[in-house]
Scaffold this active site. Structure first.
Site, PDB file in Angstrom:
ATOM      1  N   HIS A  68       1.168  -1.321   0.071  1.00  0.00           N
ATOM      2  CA  HIS A  68       0.200   0.167  -0.308  1.00  0.00           C
ATOM      3  C   HIS A  68       0.658   1.106   0.350  1.00  0.00           C
ATOM      4  CE1 HIS A  68       1.187  -0.411   4.207  1.00  0.00           C
ATOM      5  NE2 HIS A  68       1.174   1.110   4.001  1.00  0.00           N
ATOM      6  N   HIS A  84       1.241   7.267  -0.366  1.00  0.00           N
ATOM      7  CA  HIS A  84       0.745   5.851   0.691  1.00  0.00           C
ATOM      8  C   HIS A  84      -0.399   5.839   0.668  1.00  0.00           C
ATOM      9  CE1 HIS A  84      -0.605   4.629   4.796  1.00  0.00           C
ATOM     10  NE2 HIS A  84       0.349   4.205   5.183  1.00  0.00           N
TER      11      HIS A  84
END
Length: 165
Positions: A68, A84
């Site tokens: 992620h 992120h």
């Protein structure tokens, strides 16, 4: 004698959007660590497409195990960036994410780094807003300015960074 006519060089870096969507100030990210700038200076993007691309030529410094997030180092400046995807999305344990890079890879601007399924992330109850953070700005930059509004990956500038001379 001619010092006043000498051109002063300002090293300014423009960082292109790594995602297509809506760029917003970090203060709007629903996570205090990002919103308050504890992770570094930057911007956030609410993506409309599930594809994160390299905004510059660089090297992959780190890929989070759950895919992620990724960190890149810009070759020309040494600036390091964290991308992120979503907030608290580590809880998905990689579901909905496909990484196309590994630590140490050289990447070119526009290259796909991570593909992600926006619907999977939203269905799990996580915000998809994606912070774009300059993690070492305090060491290398005197100013980091974010640009908000609609952005297209690889095309629109989202950050202007003035480097220390």
């Amino acid at each position: 004698m001619f010092e006043r006519w000498k051109k002063k060089t300002v090293n300014k870096v423009e960082v292109k959007a790594p995602l297509t969507g809506q760029a917003v100030p970090l203060s709007q990210v629903p996570d205090e660590a990002f919103a308050a700038g504890h992770m570094g200076k930057g911007i956030a993007i609410e993506p409309s497409e599930g594809r994160l691309v390299a905004p510059f030529d660089g090297t992959v410094a780190h890929v989070i195990k759950t895919k992620h997030a990724v960190m890149l180092e810009e070759k020309a400046t040494g600036l390091q960036y964290l991308f992120h995807i979503g907030i608290n999305t580590v809880g998905l344990k990689g579901e909905g994410y496909t990484s196309h890079v590994s630590i140490g890879d050289s990447v070119k601007a526009g290259q796909t780094l991570i593909e992600f399924d926006i619907d999977t992330i939203k269905a799990a109850g996580y915000p998809i807003v994606t912070p774009v953070i300059v993690t070492n700005a305090d060491e290398l930059a005197s100013d980091v300015e974010g640009h908000t509004g609609s952005v297209t990956a690889g095309s629109d500038s989202v950050l202007s960074i003035t480097l220390n001379s």
